[in-house]
Scaffold this motif. Structure first.
Motif, short mmCIF file in Angstrom:
data_model
loop_
_atom_site.label_atom_id
_atom_site.label_comp_id
_atom_site.label_asym_id
_atom_site.label_seq_id
_atom_site.Cartn_x
_atom_site.Cartn_y
_atom_site.Cartn_z
N UNK A 137 27.02 -29.93 -29.55
CA UNK A 137 27.40 -28.85 -30.47
C UNK A 137 26.71 -27.56 -30.06
N UNK A 138 27.17 -26.46 -30.63
CA UNK A 138 26.65 -25.14 -30.25
C UNK A 138 25.18 -25.02 -30.61
N UNK A 139 24.78 -25.61 -31.73
CA UNK A 139 23.37 -25.51 -32.15
C UNK A 139 22.45 -26.08 -31.07
N UNK A 140 22.82 -27.22 -30.48
CA UNK A 140 22.01 -27.82 -29.41
C UNK A 140 22.10 -26.97 -28.15
N UNK A 141 23.29 -26.49 -27.84
CA UNK A 141 23.50 -25.72 -26.61
C UNK A 141 22.72 -24.41 -26.62
N UNK A 142 22.62 -23.80 -27.80
CA UNK A 142 21.98 -22.48 -27.91
C UNK A 142 20.52 -22.48 -27.47
N UNK A 143 19.89 -23.65 -27.51
CA UNK A 143 18.47 -23.75 -27.15
C UNK A 143 18.26 -23.85 -25.64
N UNK A 144 19.34 -23.81 -24.87
CA UNK A 144 19.25 -24.02 -23.43
C UNK A 144 19.99 -22.94 -22.65
N UNK A 145 19.39 -22.49 -21.55
CA UNK A 145 20.00 -21.41 -20.75
C UNK A 145 21.37 -21.82 -20.20
N UNK A 146 21.58 -23.14 -20.00
CA UNK A 146 22.87 -23.59 -19.46
C UNK A 146 23.80 -24.09 -20.56
N UNK A 147 23.56 -23.69 -21.80
CA UNK A 147 24.28 -24.27 -22.93
C UNK A 147 25.73 -23.86 -23.06
N UNK A 148 26.02 -22.59 -22.78
CA UNK A 148 27.36 -22.06 -23.06
C UNK A 148 27.89 -21.29 -21.86
N UNK A 149 29.20 -21.30 -21.71
CA UNK A 149 29.87 -20.43 -20.73
C UNK A 149 30.93 -19.66 -21.49
N UNK A 150 30.78 -18.36 -21.55
CA UNK A 150 31.78 -17.55 -22.25
C UNK A 150 32.58 -16.77 -21.21
N UNK A 151 33.90 -16.86 -21.36
CA UNK A 151 34.83 -16.11 -20.52
C UNK A 151 35.19 -14.84 -21.28
N UNK A 152 34.90 -13.69 -20.69
CA UNK A 152 35.18 -12.40 -21.32
C UNK A 152 36.39 -11.74 -20.67
N UNK A 153 37.34 -11.37 -21.50
CA UNK A 153 38.58 -10.73 -21.02
C UNK A 153 38.68 -9.35 -21.65
#
Ligand code: B30
Ligand code: ZN
Length: 274
Positions: A137-153
């Motif tokens: 989940x996002x809460x767990x991912x937020x604590x890590x530098x590799x947690x999320x990948x956001x694609x910006x358009x």
């Protein structure tokens, strides 16, 4: 805590200049968005094609669109969906599952993208938020530098409507107030929100943060160079329809819901091969 944050178009006293007082992360050294100075990016041969999995079909089931009081977002999570739409490749360390997408925009006179390129702000920006599949989940991912990948358009205003956005544009009136949510009339191919397929290999990459409090420094950012086309009429529906305010509150239009560019500090921005 994320306290009482806002955009300065809503109340100047809780806008982006104050976020670091609400959450210490927001004053960090790896914050997003940034102004991408193309004269300073270095090309990285490891940044190959983005592999889009499940972006090419409208999934079964329903997508929920909601107004959360600072953006309008579509949640992709759900038993039938999670795991089927993801990105990999592109120098990413894993498969990243699409969980939601949302927009940042300006007003009738002001551009509203979060990322800038060469000192230029664009009219609107779409963020497709992906969760590293090693986190649940996002809460767990937020604590890590590799947690999320956001694609910006980034968006560009053109004469003709982008009919691929019709389902979203039509739904805006149903989520005009904070807390409102509805099911979209239909799902659609997520790749229909992107620029043409032959334009997806040129992108910028850097390590950054969520662009809203708590500003967690957990995001591998991929900003496509090619903008998405949209008409002024379609953009105006975003600008005119959504409100920051909830039912029963004084009406406040949801405009200029973007964070300005943050200092690059010692970070490097890379560019993919052509
Ligand atoms: S962004 O892409 O950097 N703008 C979140 C995800 C992506 C970005 C910003 C924030 C996020 O997941 N935030 C925590 C959850 N949110 C709900 C939401 O998805 O957006 C709660 C919140 O912020 O208070 Cu509204
Ligand atoms: Zn965003």
């Amino acid at each position: 805590s994320t306290g009482h944050w806002c955009y300065s178009s809503q109340y100047p006293s809780c806008g982006p200049d104050h976020w670091k007082d609400i959450n210490h992360n927001c004053g960090g050294d790896n914050q997003s968005p940034i102004d991408i100075d193309r004269s300073k990016v270095s090309r990285d041969k490891n940044l190959g094609e983005i592999i889009f999995n499940g972006y090419d079909k409208a999934p079964p089931g329903k997508w929920k669109i909601m107004n959360d009081g600072h953006t309008v977002l579509v949640t992709l999570e759900g038993e039938t969906i999670l795991g089927h739409i993801n990105i990999s490749g592109a120098g990413l360390p894993n498969v990243f599952q699409a969980v939601q997408f949302h927009f940042h925009w300006g007003d009738l006179k002001q551009n509203g993208s979060e990322h800038w390129i060469d000192g230029k702000q664009y009219p609107m920006e779409l963020h497709i938020v992906h969760l590293n599949s090693k986190y649940t989940n996002i809460a767990a991912a937020k604590a890590n530098a590799d947690g999320l990948a956001v694609l910006g358009l980034l968006f560009k205003v053109v004469e003709t409507d982008n009919t691929n956005y019709n389902t979203l544009v039509a739904a805006m009136k149903n989520v005009s107030l904070e807390g409102e949510f509805v099911e979209l009339a239909s799902t659609f191919r997520l790749d229909s929100l992107l620029p043409r397929a032959d334009k997806l290999s040129r992108y910028y990459r850097y390590q950054g943060s969520l662009t809203t409090p708590d500003c967690s420094e957990a995001v591998t950012w991929t900003v496509l160079e090619e903008p998405v086309n949209i008409s002024r009429a379609q953009l105006d529906i975003f600008v005119d329809t959504a409100h920051f305010s909830a039912a029963g509150e004084a009406r406040q239009k949801m405009t200029n819901n973007f964070r300005p560019p943050q200092p690059l500090k010692s970070r490097k921005v890379s560019a993919s091969r052509d």
